[in-house]
Motif scaffolding. Structure first.
Motif, mmCIF file in Angstrom:
data_model
loop_
_atom_site.group_PDB
_atom_site.id
_atom_site.type_symbol
_atom_site.label_atom_id
_atom_site.label_comp_id
_atom_site.label_asym_id
_atom_site.label_seq_id
_atom_site.Cartn_x
_atom_site.Cartn_y
_atom_site.Cartn_z
ATOM 1 N N THR A 1 -4.128 -10.727 -3.976
ATOM 2 C CA THR A 1 -3.110 -10.512 -2.923
ATOM 3 C C THR A 1 -2.872 -11.770 -2.102
ATOM 4 O O THR A 1 -2.566 -11.691 -0.917
ATOM 5 C CB THR A 1 -3.545 -9.372 -1.987
ATOM 6 O OG1 THR A 1 -4.837 -9.691 -1.425
ATOM 7 C CG2 THR A 1 -3.627 -8.057 -2.720
ATOM 8 N N ILE A 2 -3.015 -12.947 -2.715
ATOM 9 C CA ILE A 2 -2.726 -14.189 -1.992
ATOM 10 C C ILE A 2 -1.266 -14.181 -1.539
ATOM 11 O O ILE A 2 -0.389 -13.736 -2.266
ATOM 12 C CB ILE A 2 -3.012 -15.412 -2.879
ATOM 13 C CG1 ILE A 2 -4.510 -15.495 -3.178
ATOM 14 C CG2 ILE A 2 -2.535 -16.693 -2.227
ATOM 15 C CD1 ILE A 2 -4.897 -16.598 -4.137
ATOM 16 N N ARG A 3 -1.042 -14.654 -0.321
ATOM 17 C CA ARG A 3 0.247 -14.733 0.384
ATOM 18 C C ARG A 3 0.627 -13.417 1.064
ATOM 19 O O ARG A 3 1.668 -13.337 1.718
ATOM 20 C CB ARG A 3 1.385 -15.205 -0.534
ATOM 21 C CG ARG A 3 1.954 -14.145 -1.457
ATOM 22 C CD ARG A 3 3.042 -14.687 -2.347
ATOM 23 N NE ARG A 3 4.289 -14.864 -1.624
ATOM 24 C CZ ARG A 3 5.408 -15.321 -2.198
ATOM 25 N NH1 ARG A 3 5.403 -15.715 -3.467
ATOM 26 N NH2 ARG A 3 6.512 -15.426 -1.502
ATOM 27 N N GLN A 4 -0.206 -12.386 0.949
ATOM 28 C CA GLN A 4 0.078 -11.109 1.593
ATOM 29 C C GLN A 4 -0.559 -11.083 2.983
ATOM 30 O O GLN A 4 -1.724 -10.731 3.131
ATOM 31 C CB GLN A 4 -0.445 -9.948 0.747
ATOM 32 C CG GLN A 4 0.172 -9.839 -0.626
ATOM 33 C CD GLN A 4 1.671 -9.608 -0.580
ATOM 34 O OE1 GLN A 4 2.165 -8.832 0.229
ATOM 35 N NE2 GLN A 4 2.384 -10.315 -1.431
ATOM 36 N N GLY A 5 0.174 -11.505 3.968
ATOM 37 C CA GLY A 5 -0.344 -11.500 5.330
ATOM 38 C C GLY A 5 0.404 -12.484 6.206
ATOM 39 O O GLY A 5 1.436 -13.040 5.812
ATOM 40 N N ARG A 6 -0.141 -12.717 7.406
ATOM 41 C CA ARG A 6 0.540 -13.610 8.344
ATOM 42 C C ARG A 6 -0.470 -14.133 9.362
ATOM 43 O O ARG A 6 -1.530 -13.567 9.571
ATOM 44 C CB ARG A 6 1.668 -12.876 9.073
ATOM 45 C CG ARG A 6 1.163 -11.730 9.953
ATOM 46 C CD ARG A 6 2.307 -10.939 10.556
ATOM 47 N NE ARG A 6 1.817 -9.894 11.445
ATOM 48 C CZ ARG A 6 1.377 -8.706 11.046
ATOM 49 N NH1 ARG A 6 1.382 -8.423 9.762
ATOM 50 N NH2 ARG A 6 0.948 -7.817 11.916
ATOM 51 N N GLU B 1 -3.735 -8.970 4.083
ATOM 52 C CA GLU B 1 -3.865 -7.801 3.215
ATOM 53 C C GLU B 1 -4.661 -8.193 1.983
ATOM 54 O O GLU B 1 -4.358 -9.203 1.332
ATOM 55 C CB GLU B 1 -2.500 -7.270 2.799
ATOM 56 C CG GLU B 1 -2.578 -6.023 1.935
ATOM 57 C CD GLU B 1 -1.222 -5.479 1.537
ATOM 58 O OE1 GLU B 1 -1.184 -4.589 0.673
ATOM 59 O OE2 GLU B 1 -0.206 -5.948 2.093
ATOM 60 N N ILE B 2 -5.686 -7.397 1.651
ATOM 61 C CA ILE B 2 -6.519 -7.733 0.498
ATOM 62 C C ILE B 2 -6.460 -6.681 -0.605
ATOM 63 O O ILE B 2 -7.171 -6.783 -1.601
ATOM 64 C CB ILE B 2 -7.987 -7.957 0.927
ATOM 65 C CG1 ILE B 2 -8.595 -6.663 1.494
ATOM 66 C CG2 ILE B 2 -8.091 -9.094 1.930
ATOM 67 C CD1 ILE B 2 -10.098 -6.761 1.713
ATOM 68 N N GLY B 3 -5.612 -5.666 -0.438
ATOM 69 C CA GLY B 3 -5.484 -4.668 -1.494
ATOM 70 C C GLY B 3 -4.841 -3.393 -1.003
ATOM 71 O O GLY B 3 -4.545 -3.237 0.193
ATOM 72 N N GLU B 4 -4.606 -2.488 -1.933
ATOM 73 C CA GLU B 4 -4.038 -1.189 -1.599
ATOM 74 C C GLU B 4 -4.443 -0.177 -2.658
ATOM 75 O O GLU B 4 -4.797 -0.535 -3.785
ATOM 76 C CB GLU B 4 -2.511 -1.258 -1.477
ATOM 77 C CG GLU B 4 -1.795 -1.690 -2.732
ATOM 78 C CD GLU B 4 -0.295 -1.807 -2.547
ATOM 79 O OE1 GLU B 4 0.156 -1.969 -1.400
ATOM 80 O OE2 GLU B 4 0.429 -1.739 -3.563
ATOM 81 N N PHE B 5 -4.380 1.096 -2.276
ATOM 82 C CA PHE B 5 -4.728 2.154 -3.223
ATOM 83 C C PHE B 5 -3.985 3.431 -2.842
ATOM 84 O O PHE B 5 -3.545 3.606 -1.712
ATOM 85 C CB PHE B 5 -6.240 2.404 -3.267
ATOM 86 C CG PHE B 5 -6.858 2.744 -1.931
ATOM 87 C CD1 PHE B 5 -6.841 4.043 -1.441
ATOM 88 C CD2 PHE B 5 -7.460 1.755 -1.167
ATOM 89 C CE1 PHE B 5 -7.409 4.365 -0.221
ATOM 90 C CE2 PHE B 5 -8.037 2.057 0.059
ATOM 91 C CZ PHE B 5 -8.013 3.365 0.531
ATOM 92 N N GLN B 6 -3.876 4.319 -3.809
ATOM 93 C CA GLN B 6 -3.182 5.591 -3.643
ATOM 94 C C GLN B 6 -4.206 6.724 -3.619
ATOM 95 O O GLN B 6 -5.130 6.754 -4.437
ATOM 96 C CB GLN B 6 -2.195 5.821 -4.794
ATOM 97 C CG GLN B 6 -1.347 7.077 -4.681
ATOM 98 C CD GLN B 6 -0.189 6.920 -3.719
ATOM 99 O OE1 GLN B 6 0.372 5.835 -3.592
ATOM 100 N NE2 GLN B 6 0.177 8.002 -3.037
ATOM 101 N N THR B 7 -4.038 7.648 -2.685
ATOM 102 C CA THR B 7 -4.928 8.802 -2.616
ATOM 103 C C THR B 7 -4.217 10.061 -3.112
ATOM 104 O O THR B 7 -2.991 10.110 -3.176
ATOM 105 C CB THR B 7 -5.417 9.052 -1.181
ATOM 106 O OG1 THR B 7 -4.280 9.323 -0.340
ATOM 107 C CG2 THR B 7 -6.175 7.858 -0.644
ATOM 108 N N VAL B 8 -5.016 11.053 -3.438
ATOM 109 C CA VAL B 8 -4.505 12.369 -3.825
ATOM 110 C C VAL B 8 -5.026 13.368 -2.803
ATOM 111 O O VAL B 8 -6.230 13.411 -2.527
ATOM 112 C CB VAL B 8 -4.983 12.763 -5.237
ATOM 113 C CG1 VAL B 8 -4.525 14.180 -5.579
ATOM 114 C CG2 VAL B 8 -4.475 11.760 -6.262
ATOM 115 N N ALA B 9 -4.139 14.132 -2.214
ATOM 116 C CA ALA B 9 -4.534 15.099 -1.191
ATOM 117 C C ALA B 9 -5.595 16.054 -1.723
ATOM 118 O O ALA B 9 -5.477 16.581 -2.835
ATOM 119 C CB ALA B 9 -3.318 15.879 -0.707
#
Length: 219
Positions: free
Chosen positions: A124-129, A139-147
């Motif tokens: 996630t290089i360049r994701q941030g400020r 930002e170093i990552g993301e994920f999806q959850t299931v209810a």
């Protein structure tokens, strides 16, 4: 007068009850796994959450936030500020290429009933400020959850921070998709409508008392 008071009490209830129910419902949502949790930027540091039962199928983003000295110029950064962006990994490789890879390196793991998901900050290089108001947000990552599923999040720090300008690092793992915006929109709409309704009801309830009091003073 009695009719007006009854309508007034009804409007007060009509305004306050939905607002209270929505506020309670909204507060029970799993908006975050970690909310500004203080961390140490030293190699070998490990952070973990307890098992969190997600009640939303949502996208979560992982951020590392930190403070930097005031006075950083967002639009015309100095050479030192460019080096800081390279160190953290928020630079744009196309516009501001760096001679070396970012110093900031993290590895994260999400464990659930459905298996294990892993990621690293190199993805996630360049994701941030970086700016003088909000400081660093990488930002170093993301994920999806299931209810309905339970999740545990782990973070490993893979570097040592030796830059004294970077202070107060924190971990944030929070909802980053439309759910957050929808909640803010509904909350704002309900706040306006419910408070207005309750205010009209209050006037109907208190109006007769105020009018009677005014008449007594004039008498």
């Amino acid at each position: 007068m009695k009719w007006a008071r009854r309508v007034g009490f009804f409007l007060i209830a009509l305004g306050l009850v939905p607002w209270g129910l929505w506020t309670r419902f909204d507060s029970t949502r799993s908006w975050s796994f970690a909310n500004d949790v203080p961390i140490t930027l030293s190699k070998g540091s490990h952070y973990t959450t307890s098992m969190v039962k997600a009640n939303m199928s949502a996208l979560y983003s992982i951020y590392i936030d930190a403070d930097v000295p005031k006075g950083i110029d967002d639009f015309q950064p100095t050479q030192a500020e460019k080096e800081l962006a390279c160190q953290v990994g928020v630079n744009d490789p196309e516009k501001e290429p760096c001679p070396n890879l970012p110093v900031w390196k993290f590895r994260w793991t999400l464990t659930s009933e459905g298996g294990t998901l892993q990621g690293a900050s190199d993805e996630t290089i360049r994701q941030g400020r970086i700016n003088s108001v909000t400081g660093i947000s990488r930002e170093i990552g993301e994920f999806q959850t299931v209810a309905g599923r339970r999740y545990k999040f782990d973070l490993d720090v893979l570097f040592d921070n030796r830059d004294p300008r970077i202070t107060n690092p924190r971990l944030m793992v929070a909802v980053s998709d439309f759910h957050g915006e929808s909640s803010m929109f509904i909350s704002g709409l309900l706040r306006f409508g419910c408070l207005l309704t309750a205010a009209v009801g209050s006037l109907l309830v208190l109006g007769p008392f105020l009018l009677e009091r005014h008449k007594r003073r004039r008498a």
